[in-house]
Design an enzyme around this catalytic site. Structure first.
Site, PDB file in Angstrom:
ATOM      1  CD  GLU A   1      -3.116   0.911   2.043  1.00  0.00           C
ATOM      2  OE1 GLU A   1      -2.788   0.026   2.938  1.00  0.00           O
ATOM      3  OE2 GLU A   1      -3.945   1.834   2.366  1.00  0.00           O
TER       4      GLU A   1
ATOM      5  N   GLY B   1       6.130   3.535   4.429  1.00  0.00           N
ATOM      6  CA  GLY B   1       6.011   4.223   5.708  1.00  0.00           C
ATOM      7  C   GLY B   1       4.935   3.518   6.722  1.00  0.00           C
ATOM      8  N   GLY B   2       3.974   2.725   6.095  1.00  0.00           N
ATOM      9  CA  GLY B   2       3.164   1.723   6.899  1.00  0.00           C
ATOM     10  C   GLY B   2       2.157   2.710   7.572  1.00  0.00           C
ATOM     11  CB  ILE B   3      -0.229   2.022  10.457  1.00  0.00           C
ATOM     12  CG1 ILE B   3      -0.868   0.962   9.685  1.00  0.00           C
ATOM     13  CG2 ILE B   3      -1.002   2.781  11.625  1.00  0.00           C
ATOM     14  CD1 ILE B   3      -2.227   1.171   9.084  1.00  0.00           C
TER      15      ILE B   3
ATOM     16  CB  SER C   1      -9.960   5.274  27.473  1.00  0.00           C
ATOM     17  OG  SER C   1      -9.594   4.209  28.384  1.00  0.00           O
TER      18      SER C   1
ATOM     19  CB  ALA D   1     -10.081   3.725  19.491  1.00  0.00           C
ATOM     20  CB  VAL D   2     -12.078  -1.899  20.860  1.00  0.00           C
ATOM     21  CG1 VAL D   2     -13.296  -0.889  21.327  1.00  0.00           C
ATOM     22  CG2 VAL D   2     -12.571  -2.338  19.385  1.00  0.00           C
TER      23      VAL D   2
ATOM     24  CG  HIS E   1      16.352  28.273  35.703  1.00  0.00           C
ATOM     25  ND1 HIS E   1      15.278  27.815  36.464  1.00  0.00           N
ATOM     26  CD2 HIS E   1      16.310  29.794  35.954  1.00  0.00           C
ATOM     27  CE1 HIS E   1      14.567  28.693  36.650  1.00  0.00           C
ATOM     28  NE2 HIS E   1      15.327  30.125  36.300  1.00  0.00           N
TER      29      HIS E   1
HETATM   30  C1  LIG Z   1      -4.026   6.439  14.893  1.00  0.00           C
HETATM   31  C2  LIG Z   1      -2.705   5.866  15.269  1.00  0.00           C
HETATM   32  C3  LIG Z   1      -1.845   6.649  15.953  1.00  0.00           C
HETATM   33  C4  LIG Z   1      -0.626   6.172  16.461  1.00  0.00           C
HETATM   34  N1  LIG Z   1       0.160   6.724  17.034  1.00  0.00           N
HETATM   35  C5  LIG Z   1       1.506   6.379  17.452  1.00  0.00           C
HETATM   36  C6  LIG Z   1       2.372   7.032  18.042  1.00  0.00           C
HETATM   37  O1  LIG Z   1       2.186   8.415  18.328  1.00  0.00           O
HETATM   38  N2  LIG Z   1       3.570   6.724  18.499  1.00  0.00           N
HETATM   39  C7  LIG Z   1       3.959   5.186  18.328  1.00  0.00           C
HETATM   40  O2  LIG Z   1       4.832   4.797  18.549  1.00  0.00           O
HETATM   41  N3  LIG Z   1       2.937   4.634  17.462  1.00  0.00           N
HETATM   42  C8  LIG Z   1       1.715   5.146  17.197  1.00  0.00           C
HETATM   43  N4  LIG Z   1       0.720   4.160  16.621  1.00  0.00           N
HETATM   44  C9  LIG Z   1       1.251   2.826  16.268  1.00  0.00           C
HETATM   45  C10 LIG Z   1       2.144   2.644  15.169  1.00  0.00           C
HETATM   46  O3  LIG Z   1       1.546   3.219  14.156  1.00  0.00           O
HETATM   47  C11 LIG Z   1       2.516   1.234  14.791  1.00  0.00           C
HETATM   48  O4  LIG Z   1       2.939   0.671  16.091  1.00  0.00           O
HETATM   49  C12 LIG Z   1       3.650   1.008  13.929  1.00  0.00           C
HETATM   50  O5  LIG Z   1       3.038   1.659  12.835  1.00  0.00           O
HETATM   51  C13 LIG Z   1       3.756  -0.348  13.839  1.00  0.00           C
HETATM   52  O6  LIG Z   1       4.998  -0.363  12.598  1.00  0.00           O
HETATM   53  P1  LIG Z   1       4.922  -1.727  11.783  1.00  0.00           P
HETATM   54  O7  LIG Z   1       6.234  -1.476  10.944  1.00  0.00           O
HETATM   55  O8  LIG Z   1       5.154  -3.005  12.816  1.00  0.00           O
HETATM   56  O9  LIG Z   1       3.553  -1.952  10.872  1.00  0.00           O
HETATM   57  P2  LIG Z   1       2.883  -0.883  10.026  1.00  0.00           P
HETATM   58  O10 LIG Z   1       3.099   0.565  10.064  1.00  0.00           O
HETATM   59  O11 LIG Z   1       1.410  -1.366  10.314  1.00  0.00           O
HETATM   60  O12 LIG Z   1       3.316  -1.426   8.511  1.00  0.00           O
HETATM   61  C14 LIG Z   1       3.093  -2.735   8.058  1.00  0.00           C
HETATM   62  C15 LIG Z   1       3.063  -2.654   6.534  1.00  0.00           C
HETATM   63  O13 LIG Z   1       3.016  -3.707   5.992  1.00  0.00           O
HETATM   64  C16 LIG Z   1       2.233  -3.600   4.681  1.00  0.00           C
HETATM   65  N5  LIG Z   1       1.838  -5.089   4.527  1.00  0.00           N
HETATM   66  C17 LIG Z   1       1.029  -5.738   5.150  1.00  0.00           C
HETATM   67  N6  LIG Z   1       0.881  -7.165   4.802  1.00  0.00           N
HETATM   68  C18 LIG Z   1       1.540  -6.963   3.449  1.00  0.00           C
HETATM   69  C19 LIG Z   1       1.863  -7.899   2.623  1.00  0.00           C
HETATM   70  N7  LIG Z   1       1.309  -9.301   2.614  1.00  0.00           N
HETATM   71  N8  LIG Z   1       2.621  -7.683   1.447  1.00  0.00           N
HETATM   72  C20 LIG Z   1       3.164  -6.551   1.517  1.00  0.00           C
HETATM   73  N9  LIG Z   1       3.099  -5.324   2.425  1.00  0.00           N
HETATM   74  C21 LIG Z   1       2.207  -5.911   3.461  1.00  0.00           C
HETATM   75  C22 LIG Z   1       1.077  -2.843   5.271  1.00  0.00           C
HETATM   76  O14 LIG Z   1       0.519  -2.161   3.795  1.00  0.00           O
HETATM   77  C23 LIG Z   1       1.876  -1.748   5.852  1.00  0.00           C
HETATM   78  O15 LIG Z   1       2.273  -0.744   5.267  1.00  0.00           O
HETATM   79  C24 LIG Z   1      -0.302   4.726  16.176  1.00  0.00           C
HETATM   80  C25 LIG Z   1      -1.329   4.091  15.470  1.00  0.00           C
HETATM   81  C26 LIG Z   1      -2.297   4.440  15.216  1.00  0.00           C
HETATM   82  C27 LIG Z   1      -3.477   3.646  14.275  1.00  0.00           C
END
Ligand SMILES: Cc1cc2nc3c(=O)[nH]c(=O)nc-3n(C[C@H](O)[C@H](O)[C@H](O)COP(=O)(O)OP(=O)(O)OC[C@H]3O[C@@H](n4cnc5c(N)ncnc54)[C@H](O)[C@@H]3O)c2cc1C
Length: 464
Positions: free
Chosen positions: A36, A39-41, A180, A267-268, A443
């Site tokens: 997708e 930079g992921g989520i 929460s 947000a559960v 300070h």
């Molecule tokens: C609203 C929100 C706010 C957040 N705020 C914070 C914060 O302030 N601080 C913090 O530390 N964390 C925060 N998080 C949590 C943080 O986003 C995640 O912990 C972090 O993104 C995890 O990283 P990751 O690399 O494990 O996975 P992800 O970021 O989820 O990345 C995984 C990637 O893998 C890809 N993928 C999945 N399956 C496949 C496949 N089969 N083939 C190819 N690609 C695939 C996905 O498309 C995605 O891009 C927040 C999360 C949300 C939802």
């Protein structure tokens, strides 16, 4: 299957892309697959765009307080569409930045959905085409998605997940936030600041359940002062969807109340993206939607690792990235690779007031059968906090009474998400109260409260 890679990473979130860059830096021939967004989520739908929106809320709030600072600003107005546009722009900038970094480090980036047909092979499908890569090592970094409550499934209209809440089609008037944890509270804080009437429902006995109980109680007080309704020990039993309205049946203390909302944010929690990867036939264990790993992120199947959200809590970007670096270094044979210690990972919630913590809570420290010393210092006793007009908050520290070890630190107030790292470094260096007392804090800074909290644990605080 022409090239054999030393490492193929599946998923380009903060876990995967950081692992790929570190692996390439160490001379490993590396590819990364993303279905997708680079930079992921975190960069696209999590950490960064939420912080951009919360910053708008913070500036808006400050503008409303302009008079306090001797400024005349008229009546500020929030333009939700412009706030969202800025947030998406910030996410877009960072997404492009990840692409640039991968290219610069000569990581081969493949867009598509990956699966593992057998150890040592990764198959990528995209638009009906599929390609296979040979890989000496495979890193699963596929992240997680929002968990859905049965009967409260998101529809993007009345019931939103974080993705809908980050690109809202309208401003909610009466908003119900279910859950929460950090995500629920950040959205509650944002929409409340912009004028929505917000109710937060938490099934456990307090909001922010992973935080220290004293800090969670202060947060509740602050949110209620801002106009939020907080329902603890309460459960949303059902949501009846009507025309432009969701009627929530909320159970509190055995009684059910019916309340109408125009928007519900669910947000559960989250579930790991474990499906479609071929984990079953590989024999990789999945428990409660997360891949089971050892402390070095090994899955038990030779050459296959899992990191980040898909590999379980804490679900934080910095945990994912750190694990990514560790796995890359392990594969490259770097000396001194250490597994992550979850208790060393700080958590931050960017609501108003902010919350940050690391190490044991007071309840956990007491339960560990140690004698503890507790220090507290309130924002109202700090010169910089008064000058900033940010006098709400507390810094709390916990020490082992016998050894002086800093067991935990818990903070609520302005900018505490920037302060917590000071204590994290202290804990990493196995600091004691004496070293913290001997440290000179500049300070005037908010960080002086970190010093005073330590001093207070030993009855030596100066300014309170
Ligand atoms: C609203 C929100 C706010 C957040 N705020 C914070 C914060 O302030 N601080 C913090 O530390 N964390 C925060 N998080 C949590 C943080 O986003 C995640 O912990 C972090 O993104 C995890 O990283 P990751 O690399 O494990 O996975 P992800 O970021 O989820 O990345 C995984 C990637 O893998 C890809 N993928 C999945 N399956 C496949 C496949 N089969 N083939 C190819 N690609 C695939 C996905 O498309 C995605 O891009 C927040 C999360 C949300 C939802």
């Amino acid at each position: 299957m022409s090239t054999t890679y030393d490492l193929v990473v599946i998923g380009a979130g903060p876990g995967g892309y950081v692992a790929a860059i570190r692996a390439a830096q160490l001379g490993l021939r590396t590819a990364i697959v993303e279905r997708e967004h680079l930079g992921g989520i975190c960069l696209n739908w999590g950490c960064i765009p939420t912080k951009a929106m919360l910053r708008s809320a913070e500036v808006y709030h400050l503008m409303q307080r302009a008079g306090e600072f001797g400024l005349i600003a008229g009546t500020p107005k929030a333009d939700l569409a412009a706030i969202v546009a800025r947030s998406r722009k910030v996410a877009g900038q960072l997404n492009a930045g990840v692409g640039h970094l991968l290219k610069k480090n000569k990581v081969h980036t493949v867009m598509g959905t990956a699966m593992i047909p057998a150890p040592g092979r990764v198959r990528v499908s995209n638009g009906g085409k599929s390609e296979e890569f040979a890989a000496r090592n495979i890193l699963i970094a596929t992240g997680a998605r929002a968990r859905e409550l049965p009967g409260v499934e998101a529809d993007g209209e009345l019931v939103w997940t974080y993705k809908h809440a980050l690109q809202p089609l309208r401003m909610p008037k009466r908003l119900l936030v279910i859950g929460s944890g950090a995500i629920g509270i950040e959205f509650a804080s944002f929409y409340n600041a912009l004028g929505a009437e917000v109710t937060v429902v938490e099934v456990l006995d307090r909001i922010l359940p992973v935080e220290d109980a004293e800090i969670a109680a202060l947060a509740r007080k602050a949110f209620e002062k801002q106009g939020m309704t907080i329902l603890e020990k309460s459960m949303v039993k059902t949501i009846r969807r009507g025309k432009g309205k969701a009627t929530a049946h909320i159970e509190t203390g055995g009684k059910i109340s019916k309340q109408d909302f125009d928007t519900v944010i669910s947000a559960v929690g989250i579930v790991g993206n474990t499906e479609g990867l071929g984990l079953e036939h590989l024999g990789i264990r999945v428990e409660t939607t997360h891949i089971v790993t050892d402390p070095y992120c090994r899955t038990g199947i030779g050459g296959i690792f899992a990191i980040g959200d898909v590999a379980g809590p804490p679900w934080l970007a910095h945990k994912a990235s750190h694990e990514g670096v560790m796995v890359a270094e392990l594969i490259a044979g770097t000396a001194d690779v250490h597994p992550i210690r979850p208790e060393q990972i700080a958590g931050c919630t960017y609501c108003t007031p902010q919350i940050a913590s690391g190490g044991l809570t007071e309840a956990a420290a007491c339960a560990s059968a140690r004698e503890i010393r507790v220090g507290r210092f309130p924002f109202i006793g700090n010169g910089k906090a008064i000058a900033l007009g940010e006098t709400e908050g507390l810094i709390k520290t916990l020490f082992d009474a016998a050894t002086g070890e800093l067991l935990g630190a818990h903070m609520i107030g302005a900018e505490v998400t920037e302060l917590i790292q000071g204590y994290v470094i202290g804990r990493q260096l196995e600091t004691t109260e004496l070293e913290l007392m001997h440290t000179v804090f500049p300070h005037p800074t908010l960080s002086e409260m970190m010093h005073e909290s330590v001093l207070d644990a030993y009855g030596r605080a100066i300014h309170f």
